[in-house]
Design an enzyme around this catalytic site. Structure first.
Site, PDB file in Angstrom:
ATOM      1  N   GLU A 487      -3.035   7.057  -5.794  1.00 22.89           N
ATOM      2  CA  GLU A 487      -2.523   6.255  -4.684  1.00 22.89           C
ATOM      3  C   GLU A 487      -1.323   6.981  -4.082  1.00 22.89           C
ATOM      4  OE1 GLU A 487      -2.255   1.522  -4.127  1.00 22.89           O
ATOM      5  OE2 GLU A 487      -3.142   2.174  -5.999  1.00 22.89           O
ATOM      6  N   GLU A 768       5.291  -1.637 -12.482  1.00 22.82           N
ATOM      7  CA  GLU A 768       4.621  -2.345 -11.390  1.00 22.82           C
ATOM      8  C   GLU A 768       4.432  -3.819 -11.716  1.00 22.82           C
ATOM      9  OE1 GLU A 768       0.672  -0.918 -10.528  1.00 22.82           O
ATOM     10  OE2 GLU A 768       0.735  -1.836  -8.539  1.00 22.82           O
TER      11      GLU A 768
HETATM   12  C1  BGC Z   1       0.169  -0.886  -4.560  1.00 26.50           C
HETATM   13  C2  BGC Z   1       1.239  -1.887  -4.231  1.00 26.50           C
HETATM   14  C3  BGC Z   1       0.876  -2.443  -2.892  1.00 26.50           C
HETATM   15  C4  BGC Z   1      -0.390  -3.229  -3.108  1.00 26.50           C
HETATM   16  C5  BGC Z   1      -0.841  -4.062  -1.971  1.00 26.50           C
HETATM   17  C6  BGC Z   1      -1.119  -1.604  -4.702  1.00 26.50           C
HETATM   18  O1  BGC Z   1      -2.174  -0.824  -5.055  1.00 26.50           O
HETATM   19  O2  BGC Z   1       0.482  -0.104  -5.658  1.00 26.50           O
HETATM   20  O3  BGC Z   1       2.470  -1.659  -4.596  1.00 26.50           O
HETATM   21  O4  BGC Z   1       1.880  -3.043  -2.187  1.00 26.50           O
HETATM   22  O5  BGC Z   1      -1.407  -2.401  -3.602  1.00 26.50           O
HETATM   23  O6  BGC Z   1      -2.161  -4.387  -2.040  1.00 26.50           O
END
Ligand code: BGC
Length: 921
Positions: A487, A768
């Site tokens: 990501e 997270e």
């Molecule tokens: C990210 C997040 C993001 C979110 C929103 C994730 O995969 O890591 O931090 O804001 O998706 O869907």
């Protein structure tokens, strides 16, 4: 003669927001009338100093020498006083100021050190081409390319007035002149929205050139331009050909000499030792393919090169970089070597970080291969790679039998604390792996650190430190969500919630205001809807528009709230002006409204994303309704918008947004609040949003909300029940209604979910999820689990503003509010911030029934100080008595008996253990 120590010094002038890490002395700018700022330092007891005039001296070649004296108290972003800079000029600027202290005595500065400024060429003066190989490839990673150009400098005698290299790439690059690395940037040109804005970098290369034969060598890898991005495995998003653009201008005024070298078909390309270099998957280096002296003037290096082709020129605007570059900013030594359950060697660096490895020297027989696998955590005695998803995060070296020196991957980075090493072990007879043979290089955008916090509790200090590490790990060119899995994208919601914390910790202005320009351009081509991630790599993904074209509160509200928080932190009204069309586009066009003018409830909202009660595989399933969160944010951004319009002098629009806000507040109230003040979203996040965004109609309703919030926090046994939307404000909400004891109680909670739980599990960054690692040491089963996400670290804003007690009252800290709220078991705290005027610091301690405060207010600013015994909660509504002070150092004291008993939870039978606990054991 006796040396007189000046009582006031001014820093070298800063140019716009070009805070280029350590090196502030030579600045390239694309602005021919850059604004200037300076900070102050005073020596000795000077109080209440403010500037009355400044004098700026401009000197240099190609630019008229000038002296300008201006009667003004402004010291931040003052207009360029001289003639506009021209692109063949380079000049030096210095400043001195006059001013008076509180008693009216004159205190003036001496001249500051100089900053040299060079104005960059306009687009039509850049005549180089993007060049590449003639090969095209439609799938798979692109092998990095090397480019080489030899040229002769005839007249050059080491006396050039200017030798500037302007360079960028389709990909990421490193450039060398005569074998020497030019600059120390990594991952240049950084990540911008390449279809809108492609930046180039400029370097003063006078010291690298020589009379006679010279060589420029450039190595380009795919980076964000062509590399695999996003979970949908997309490649070559901007193109499938690596390329370089370079222009070298050497000017010698005395002999009227000018040499221009540009990238064109006379350059050559070839492959180097990098077999592949990818962001997610890592870099593979084959020493057997390296060509010694490839970037130097040597005959042996002349073979094996092919002619280049001119590639189509970017359709984006080619602009100079405004953000500080990415650099290696620190080297970290490992703390331990471990053996995994399956017998592999593991290096533990003791800190989760972002960057790459460095090996000073190592020799192995030809064909021998060492493989380095990176991960953030260990699970069940093995490297925990599941959270990386499809990112291989693996680098390798294949040897040729000679000594390999200073190896480090060139064009990639990983998020890691642990590295599994195959092919090199501590028991190797020759060159064994030891703690001394390898280091980790920490990489991020080289911003200036500006904010610090510490207190008497080590766990809280660790929480703050972990947040700083997560910010560092996610400020690599753009603000990202995470640095390790497939990501690493510019998620707008993450920086929206973390912005105020970030702007305190580092000078983020150059980097974030640059990124915001991309947000605006992407949004303009996206029906006024800011994409979820900027640069928008999701647009071409999943044609159903599920991620590509989806208006979202909290995330998209970044277009208003981030410029606003930058304005509050750095006082630059130009940022508001530049972003204003983007803000309007969002409010007037992007938001999908229902018939009542609030959000259309049929739109799915991520809302309070990652509420701890959400199931691992459904992180958006929060206990606070997403549309409620969206509507609360809608009111807040409409209110801010009316303030912004007013600041920009758009009075009609300000009145319109103020009216919109009034109407929306009425609707919100009808929809979500009972007459008695009960809120439909009776949760920690719902109540906190309504309190902090001031959404109640009457003070009585707000009092009811405060009581409900108290109940919600006590019912939760002081555990966190908030996600992205509630976490930054829950403790602010509690302290603003006088419930600081509860805020502190939540802060000190250690059971999951809480801010300190990860620390009990050995975390060195912010996770997270509240439970990215479960108490039994296993990784959260959700497929989205990172150990380096800054959003939940946004509580540090409360540590800075409320515990430490400093916040800006006027934009850019021209006036500060000093209002520390002591509590919990803390008996001291200290907070410090390098403002645009100088250092602001505040420290307090509680001793023997007294609260003692020491304060330093920077010159040319003032502050309002509210001691704990003068503080009233918002809800009680008593006016607070702030003491107005000017610059200087002060000590204050008041009576203060800390609360002894820790608040008690509301017992739920068989569930909650109610203990009589005290804060001080
Ligand atoms: C990210 C997040 C993001 C979110 C929103 C994730 O995969 O890591 O931090 O804001 O998706 O869907």
């Amino acid at each position: 003669m006796q040396n007189v120590v000046p009582r006031l010094r001014v820093s070298r002038p800063f140019i716009e927001h070009h805070h280029n890490g350590a090196d502030q002395s030579h600045i390239f700018t694309g602005n021919n009338e850059p604004r200037l700022s300076w900070t102050f330092e005073t020596y000795g007891p000077i109080q209440g100093w403010h500037q009355t005039s400044y004098e700026i001296k401009i000197s240099g070649w190609g630019q008229p020498h000038d002296n300008h004296r201006v009667e003004s108290s402004v010291s931040v972003l003052v207009p360029w006083p001289g003639k506009p800079l021209s692109s063949v000029a380079s000049c030096k600027v210095k400043v001195r100021v006059t001013g008076t202290d509180a008693s009216g005595n004159a205190v003036n500065s001496i001249w500051s050190p100089e900053t040299s400024v060079e104005f960059l060429p306009k687009r039509n003066e850049l005549v180089a081409n993007f060049i590449g190989s003639s090969l095209t490839q439609t799938d798979g990673p692109l092998r990095p390319l090397r480019f080489r150009k030899t040229f002769w400098l005839d007249e050059f005698e080491g006396l050039a007035d200017s030798a500037r290299l302007d360079i960028t790439a389709y990909g990421v690059y490193e450039v060398f002149i005569n074998g020497e690395r030019v600059g120390d940037e990594v991952m240049a040109p950084g990540w911008t929205s390449y279809s809108h804005r492609h930046t180039y970098q400029s370097h003063d290369v006078r010291n690298l050139l020589k009379p006679g034969g010279n060589v420029i060598g450039v190595e380009v890898a795919e980076g964000w331009y062509a590399g695999r991005l996003g979970w949908a495995q997309q490649r070559h998003i901007h193109g499938n050909q690596l390329g370089v653009f370079a222009q070298l201008d050497v000017i010698t005024t005395e002999s009227n000499g000018a040499v221009k070298i540009i990238s064109d078909e006379t350059w050559k390309y070839g492959y180097g030792p990098l077999i592949s270099s990818e962001l997610y998957d890592g870099e593979h280096y084959d020493q057997r393919e390296d060509q010694h002296g490839w970037n130097q003037d040597s005959e042996s290096a002349e073979s094996c090169w092919s002619p280049t082709t001119i590639l189509p020129f970017t359709k984006a605007e080619l602009v100079p970089s405004e953000a500080p570059p990415v650099r290696v900013v620190e080297q970290v030594r490992p703390i331990k070597l471990l053996v995994s359950k399956s017998g592999q060697t593991i290096i533990d660096f003791g800190q989760n970080m972002v960057g790459k490895l460095f090996v000073r020297c190592l020799q192995r027989p030809a064909g021998h291969k060492i493989v380095f696998g990176h991960a953030e955590v260990m699970e069940d005695g093995e490297l925990g790679v599941r959270p990386l998803r499809s990112a291989a995060a693996t680098d390798s070296i294949t040897f040729n039998g000679n000594m390999l020196k200073d190896w480090s991957p060139r064009h990639t980075f990983h998020g890691f604390r642990y590295v599994e090493v195959k092919g090199w072990s501590p028991s190797d007879a020759e060159g064994p792996l030891t703690l001394d043979s390898i280091e980790a290089c920490v990489m991020h955008t080289d911003m200036k650190r500006t904010g610090w916090f510490s207190c008497s509790d080590e766990m809280i200090n660790k929480l703050h430190e972990n947040t700083v590490w997560s910010m560092r790990g996610n400020f690599l060119s753009i603000p990202t969500d995470c640095p390790q899995r497939d990501e690493r994208l510019g998620w707008t919601g993450d920086i929206q919630v973390f912005g105020p914390s970030a702007n305190f910790l580092y000078d983020t202005c150059g980097m974030l205001s640059s990124w915001l320009q991309d947000v605006a351009s992407e949004q303009a081509t996206h029906d006024g809807i800011p994409p979820f991630v900027v640069p928008n790599i999701l647009a071409s993904d999943e044609g159903d528009g599920s991620w590509g074209n989806f208006p979202q509160a909290v995330w998209d509200d970044v277009v208003v709230l981030l410029p606003w928080s930058l304005y509050r932190a750095f006082g630059d009204v130009q940022i508001l002006k530049r972003q204003y069309p983007s803000m309007q586009m969002w409010l007037d066009k992007g938001i999908r409204r229902g018939e009542d003018g609030l959000w259309d409830p049929s739109f799915h909202q991520l809302g309070d994303w990652l509420d701890p009660s959400a199931p691992p595989d459904r992180p958006g399933e929060s206990r606070t309704d997403g549309t409620f969160v969206a509507d609360a944010y809608l009111l807040h951004v409409t209110d801010i918008m009316s303030q912004i319009s007013k600041i920009l002098g758009n009075m009609g629009e300000s009145a319109k947004y103020a009216l919109d806000y009034k109407i929306a507040k009425k609707t919100f109230s009808r929809k979500y609040i009972t007459i008695d003040g009960l809120l439909v979203a009776d949760t920690q996040t719902g109540l906190a949003l309504a309190i902090v965004f001031n959404l109640f109609k009457t003070p009585d309703q707000a009092k009811v909300a405060a009581a409900r919030l108290e109940r919600a926090v006590k019912l939760a046994d002081f555990k966190v029940a908030t996600g992205f939307a509630g976490t930054p404000i829950i403790t602010h909400a509690l302290t603003s209604v006088g419930l600081q004891n509860l805020a502190y109680r939540m802060l000190f909670e250690q059971e999951c979910p809480s801010w300190l739980y990860p620390i009990t599990q050995g975390a060195t960054t912010i996770w997270e999820r509240w439970n990215s690692m479960l108490p039994d040491g296993s990784i959260n089963p959700g497929e989205m689990t990172s150990f380096n996400h800054y959003a939940l670290g946004s509580i540090v804003n409360w540590l800075h503003e409320v515990v430490g007690g400093i916040s800006p009252l006027e934009p850019g800290w021209k006036k500060s509010l000093i209002r520390p709220v002591p509590g919990g078991s803390l008996n001291s705290a200290k907070v410090e911030h390098d403002t645009s005027y100088g250092t602001l610091s505040c420290s307090w301690s509680v001793e023997a029934g007294k609260f003692k405060l020491t304060l330093t207010i920077p010159p040319n600013t003032s502050a309002s100080v509210v001691m704990p015994n003068k503080q009233a909660s918002k809800i009680l509504g008593h006016p607070e008595e702030g003491l107005e002070v000017g610059s200087g150092t002060y000590s204050f004291e008041c009576d203060h008996i800390p609360e002894r008993l820790r608040p008690k939870a509301i017992p739920i039978p068989f569930y909650t253990k109610i203990k009589e606990e005290t804060w001080f054991d």
